[in-house]
Design a protein around this motif. Structure first.
Motif, PDB file in Angstrom:
ATOM      1  N   ALA A  61      47.650  22.905   6.863  1.00  0.00           N
ATOM      2  CA  ALA A  61      46.602  23.146   7.797  1.00  0.00           C
ATOM      3  C   ALA A  61      46.976  23.342   9.091  1.00  0.00           C
ATOM      4  N   ASP A  62      48.169  22.388   9.652  1.00  0.00           N
ATOM      5  CA  ASP A  62      48.648  22.452  10.955  1.00  0.00           C
ATOM      6  C   ASP A  62      49.287  23.768  11.045  1.00  0.00           C
ATOM      7  N   GLU A  63      49.842  24.138  10.086  1.00  0.00           N
ATOM      8  CA  GLU A  63      50.679  25.497  10.115  1.00  0.00           C
ATOM      9  C   GLU A  63      49.540  26.791  10.287  1.00  0.00           C
ATOM     10  N   LEU A  64      48.627  26.686   9.551  1.00  0.00           N
ATOM     11  CA  LEU A  64      47.520  27.807   9.607  1.00  0.00           C
ATOM     12  C   LEU A  64      46.810  27.535  10.690  1.00  0.00           C
ATOM     13  N   HIS A  65      46.687  26.556  11.335  1.00  0.00           N
ATOM     14  CA  HIS A  65      45.724  26.290  12.429  1.00  0.00           C
ATOM     15  C   HIS A  65      44.281  26.379  11.900  1.00  0.00           C
ATOM     16  N   LEU A  66      44.304  25.623  10.706  1.00  0.00           N
ATOM     17  CA  LEU A  66      42.542  25.488  10.052  1.00  0.00           C
ATOM     18  C   LEU A  66      42.790  23.817   9.841  1.00  0.00           C
ATOM     19  N   THR A  67      41.270  23.686   9.534  1.00  0.00           N
ATOM     20  CA  THR A  67      41.128  22.250   9.468  1.00  0.00           C
ATOM     21  C   THR A  67      41.768  21.845   8.055  1.00  0.00           C
ATOM     22  N   GLN A  68      41.860  20.504   7.558  1.00  0.00           N
ATOM     23  CA  GLN A  68      42.215  20.229   6.210  1.00  0.00           C
ATOM     24  C   GLN A  68      40.990  20.578   5.176  1.00  0.00           C
ATOM     25  N   SER A  69      39.761  20.468   5.448  1.00  0.00           N
ATOM     26  CA  SER A  69      38.855  20.859   4.591  1.00  0.00           C
ATOM     27  C   SER A  69      38.619  22.221   4.536  1.00  0.00           C
ATOM     28  N   THR A  70      39.107  23.180   5.383  1.00  0.00           N
ATOM     29  CA  THR A  70      39.209  24.521   4.973  1.00  0.00           C
ATOM     30  C   THR A  70      40.208  24.952   4.222  1.00  0.00           C
ATOM     31  N   VAL A  71      41.274  24.429   4.422  1.00  0.00           N
ATOM     32  CA  VAL A  71      42.200  24.723   3.424  1.00  0.00           C
ATOM     33  C   VAL A  71      42.023  24.200   1.745  1.00  0.00           C
ATOM     34  N   SER A  72      41.461  22.806   1.975  1.00  0.00           N
ATOM     35  CA  SER A  72      41.109  22.467   0.604  1.00  0.00           C
ATOM     36  C   SER A  72      40.103  23.489  -0.086  1.00  0.00           C
ATOM     37  N   ARG A  73      39.032  23.747   0.688  1.00  0.00           N
ATOM     38  CA  ARG A  73      38.020  24.752   0.131  1.00  0.00           C
ATOM     39  C   ARG A  73      38.624  26.083  -0.434  1.00  0.00           C
ATOM     40  N   LEU A  74      39.316  26.690   0.515  1.00  0.00           N
ATOM     41  CA  LEU A  74      40.346  27.918   0.056  1.00  0.00           C
ATOM     42  C   LEU A  74      40.832  27.462  -1.361  1.00  0.00           C
ATOM     43  N   VAL A  75      41.647  26.555  -1.513  1.00  0.00           N
ATOM     44  CA  VAL A  75      42.344  26.274  -2.795  1.00  0.00           C
ATOM     45  C   VAL A  75      41.322  26.352  -3.901  1.00  0.00           C
ATOM     46  N   ALA A  76      40.294  25.384  -3.457  1.00  0.00           N
ATOM     47  CA  ALA A  76      39.366  25.214  -4.631  1.00  0.00           C
ATOM     48  C   ALA A  76      38.839  26.433  -4.842  1.00  0.00           C
TER      49      ALA A  76
END
Length: 296
Positions: A29-44
């Motif tokens: 999330a830090d690398e992509l400048h996204l929130t952790q929840s956003t990264v988790s949602r994309l993976v899900a």
């Protein structure tokens, strides 16, 4: 027609690849400048689209499955290919981008000093150079051609010989002042610098000098550039391709030993995959490099 189910979005793939690479949702999330929840949602959402879990979840911890590791390798290759294509388009909007894999010292000593006029004469072509020692597959790497040493045996590729390798043994003037060499037998006991990809190089050189086998002992290196510097520093006798040794010989930093430029046991080759056969940019590059070799 491509099936949408098997074409996840770039956002999903980038998030998944970052999580796999960092082994952490937070770091991704830090690398992509996204929130952790956003990264988790994309993976899900990627898992739902594929219909297969990519991670096991223990509270907030994600552990990739064995299938995810295999999938991630292919995703990484695909993203790299897209990135290179985009970089090439931006750097050269007219097209004609060639990605070449080249041996390190060949790139710096032979190719780089010559390639300027080719680029000037072909403004619609840009060339990306990467140095590699180990072999790879054109099916899994985004290279358009490779320049390598050996035999015409690169898998699934077309080949053209550039030139045979000729070998010159040389050492620094100071080293030879202490260890004069008038015959192959005088090499016995001296440090004979070796390249790990040329294990029989010294035997071929001694045989070409008309001498008997000489026990080889000395440092083993993975690049000729290091061997050249080691020889200049007086650490031993270097066995070098003649085209690499010549600049140092001309400058007096190295002195050839016995007969120079004796035949080696391999050649330098240009190889390319079938997808580049007939490509205008590659055809021009091939014609140019063959003309350079003929001129030399």
């Amino acid at each position: 027609m491509r099936q949408r189910r098997f074409l996840p979005s770039l956002s999903q793939l980038i998030a998944f690849e970052a999580v796999m690479r960092h082994a952490s949702v937070t770091a991704a999330a830090d690398e992509l400048h996204l929130t952790q929840s956003t990264v988790s949602r994309l993976v899900a959402s990627l898992e739902r689209q594929l219909g297969k879990p990519l991670f096991t979840r223990d509270r907030k911890r994600l552990t990739p499955t064995a299938e995810a590791a295999v999938y991630a390798a292919s995703v990484t290759q695909g993203l790299d290919l897209i990135q290179r294509a985009s970089m090439g388009l931006i750097a050269n909007p007219g097209g004609g981008v060639l990605s070449l894999s080249v041996l390190p010292t060949f790139a710096t000593r032979w190719l780089a000093p010559r390639i300027g006029p080719f680029l000037a004469d072909n403004p619609g072509i840009s060339i990306n150079l990467s140095t590699k020692i180990q072999r790879f597959s054109f099916a899994s790497e985004a290279f358009d051609a490779v320049i390598y040493f050996g035999q015409p045996d690169w898998p699934d590729a077309h080949h053209v010989k550039l030139f045979d390798e000729r070998l010159t043994a040389c050492a620094s003037p100071a080293f030879l002042a202490w260890h004069p060499i008038a015959a192959p037998a005088d090499m016995a006991g001296l440090a004979m610098l070796q390249l790990e990809t040329r294990p029989s190089g010294w035997q071929a050189w001694v045989a070409a000098q008309g001498g008997a086998d000489v026990p080889v002992s000395g440092m083993v290196m993975d690049q000729f550039s290091m061997m050249i510097q080691a020889a200049i520093s007086g650490l031993g006798v270097a066995l070098l391709p003649s085209y690499l040794a010549q600049p140092e010989i001309d400058e007096g930093r190295l002195v050839p030993i016995l007969r120079p430029a004796v035949p080696g046991e391999g050649a330098y080759w240009l190889a390319w995959p079938d997808r580049r056969q007939g490509d205008p940019a590659f055809t021009r590059f091939r014609a140019w490099i063959e003309a350079q070799v003929a001129q030399d």
